[in-house]
Design a protein around this motif. Structure first.
Motif, PDB file in Angstrom:
ATOM      1  N   ALA B 302       0.555  -1.186   0.088  1.00  0.00           N
ATOM      2  CA  ALA B 302       0.038   0.087   0.106  1.00  0.00           C
ATOM      3  C   ALA B 302       0.761   1.246   0.120  1.00  0.00           C
ATOM      4  O   ALA B 302       0.619   2.222  -0.660  1.00  0.00           O
ATOM      5  CB  ALA B 302      -1.089   0.188   1.256  1.00  0.00           C
ATOM      6  N   ALA B 303       2.044   1.112   0.931  1.00  0.00           N
ATOM      7  CA  ALA B 303       2.729   2.415   1.054  1.00  0.00           C
ATOM      8  C   ALA B 303       3.440   2.560  -0.537  1.00  0.00           C
ATOM      9  O   ALA B 303       3.676   3.556  -0.957  1.00  0.00           O
ATOM     10  CB  ALA B 303       3.876   2.235   1.948  1.00  0.00           C
ATOM     11  N   SER B 305       2.387   1.899  -3.289  1.00  0.00           N
ATOM     12  CA  SER B 305       1.540   2.513  -4.439  1.00  0.00           C
ATOM     13  C   SER B 305       1.206   3.601  -4.172  1.00  0.00           C
ATOM     14  O   SER B 305       0.434   4.277  -4.977  1.00  0.00           O
ATOM     15  CB  SER B 305       0.440   1.295  -4.466  1.00  0.00           C
ATOM     16  OG  SER B 305      -0.476   1.468  -3.417  1.00  0.00           O
ATOM     17  N   GLU B 306       1.198   4.236  -3.281  1.00  0.00           N
ATOM     18  CA  GLU B 306       0.758   5.428  -2.656  1.00  0.00           C
ATOM     19  C   GLU B 306       1.744   6.635  -3.445  1.00  0.00           C
ATOM     20  O   GLU B 306       2.987   6.388  -3.834  1.00  0.00           O
ATOM     21  CB  GLU B 306       1.027   5.836  -1.317  1.00  0.00           C
ATOM     22  CG  GLU B 306      -0.338   5.781  -0.587  1.00  0.00           C
ATOM     23  CD  GLU B 306       0.018   5.829   0.826  1.00  0.00           C
ATOM     24  OE1 GLU B 306       0.875   6.217   1.347  1.00  0.00           O
ATOM     25  OE2 GLU B 306      -0.931   5.086   1.498  1.00  0.00           O
TER      26      GLU B 306
END
Lengths: 306, 306
Positions: B302-303, B305-306
């Motif tokens: 998630a980090a 893809s931010e």
């Protein structure tokens, strides 16, 4: 005929190994802390392998020479101290750094030396090279650990690796407290030479033959551990009596010292790998070897008294 | 509560070991190539143990700190390369130099880590610590050689020495090519996760527990080799299916890859020394451990893809 880098070239075993390598026609680059005697076919290089700065000097030397063979004999060998000294650990480190530099410089084959003190001394049958290892001293453990890592490194990078396990040695320049010296010296000084009952059986090799064996091992393509030994069985009392028979002065006193606790009754070598695979046999029998060693001590004492 | 020097303190096993040592109330001096996150009870020291100049810096640091405990985890660990890399040999040298400096500075107890790759992998029964050693890789041989020399040095100078043999690990910060990552990552990315039939049986331990076990070993008075392992038997296909059951995306393809030639059917640990003598047991079962590891990967992706 190869270009050889020899370490410890001034030592008890190193000096006769240097001679044997030269006799075999190799181009020898001898590494020592001090330059040795000039000799045709030998170039001396002065370096202390324990010096923290040795690494970069060594890599330069190896890149420059690109030796095909490495014969690494340098080690801490102070009599009476070497069994337990932390210097053994420093020599493991230095030996691995040397081997890395040698393999990185394109070396083809490396020979290093171990010791019969790697074996399990609770066993009395002659040790062949596959006998169980159970070093009881820091010296033996350091050699065993070095062998483990050095052989695996060489296997990984495609360098041949042989490991000569030395047994009991005698010869010129022997330290005074070692067994043969401890009998020869008092007798030559017309003093009593005291020892245990001397029933211990050992494998003794003259350093000229140890040097010859190591040079033969270096020139062979035999890999893995190889006992560097006579393959003969000798009781310490027999050895001492042969010495006493050659010296008119002094007196041998068998049994004047107690047998040390835990003294192994037999430390013997199966030398078939050396004899059959390397194809090398001792040039001196024990009587010739003792004649030579005692002659050297006579000259040495005469020189000292002048 | 002791003053501890911890090396490799930022690593896969080192970071959770640091946490466990801090939780146990030790004063931790963490050595790493880069300073890690600030933490109460931790002082960071920046040094590269492979730097030729590290020796004198290290001796100064050790003389200054005089740590009672050494926990030495730093090593070359590049996934896919560490089995055969000559860096293993450099780490033997660096580890011995560190241990010499630690013992010379008055250290009381040292813990280093080995590997299940020291054992003879042709055997299928769980390895206890006395099982035959026959490392087949440079990594395994380097660890075995280091153990031999380090244990003998500590024995000689009167320092306690323990040797934690790590088995299979998983957890946060796992390198992408390692087993658990190689299943978790494709699934989280909604891709197929391919593997062998997965009948191999292995011992897996979460790094939080590996760190806990090493901290417990450090605080104990147990000496000699100790398997750092769960003592549980897990088939790779069972492990993979437990992972797949936790992730809605992607697809697990058992049997999509051939079994590698010579793949050992079982690499298992007898963990009784750890459980009974050290008195430590894992805090996470495999389901809790996988939950935690997969949560970490979800956050990581998630980090990214931010």
């Amino acid at each position: 005929m190869s270009r050889v880098l020899l370490t410890g070239a001034s030592g008890f075993v190193g000096a006769p190994t240097l001679d044997a390598l030269v006799r075999a026609g190799h181009e020898v680059h001898a590494l020592a802390r001090e330059p040795g005697r000039p000799l045709d076919g030998v170039s001396w290089h002065v370096a202390d392998l324990l010096d923290p700065d040795a690494g970069s000097l060594l890599r330069e030397l190896l890149d420059d020479l690109a030796p095909e063979l490495l014969v690494h004999l340098a080690w801490y060998a102070e009599h009476g101290k070497f069994w337990a000294a932390t210097e053994n650990v420093r020599w493991v480190e230095a030996s691995l750094a040397l081997l890395r530099a040698f393999t990185a410089a394109g070396g083809r084959r490396a020979v290093m030396v171990g010791t019969c003190a790697e074996y399990d001394w609770s066993r009395s049958e002659p040790f062949d090279e596959q006998a169980p290892l159970r070093p009881a001293t820091l010296y033996g453990a350091a050699k065993h650990g070095l062998h483990t890592v050095a052989a695996a490194l060489c296997h990984q990078v495609g360098v041949e690796f042989a490991w000569g396990r030395l047994f009991f040695l005698y010869g010129p320049f022997e330290a005074p407290g070692r067994f043969v010296s401890s009998i020869v010296l008092p007798l030559l000084r017309d003093e009593p030479a005291t020892m245990t009952a001397g029933t211990q059986r050992r494998d003794f090799l003259h350093t000229v033959d140890a040097g010859g064996a190591l040079a033969a091992l270096a020139a062979s393509d035999v890999v893995g551990p190889v006992n560097i030994a006579s393959g003969e069985v000798l009781e310490l009392r027999d050895l001492a009596q042969r010495i006493a028979a050659r010296i008119d002065t002094g007196q041998l006193r068998l049994g004047a010292r107690p047998m040390p606790e835990g003294e192994p009754p037999a430390l013997l070598a199966d030398a078939r790998r050396l004899h059959e695979e390397v194809g090398w046999r001792p040039s001196l029998d024990i009587d010739e070897g003792l004649d030579q060693a005692i002659d050297w001590w006579r000259m040495r004492l005469a020189a000292e008294s002048e």
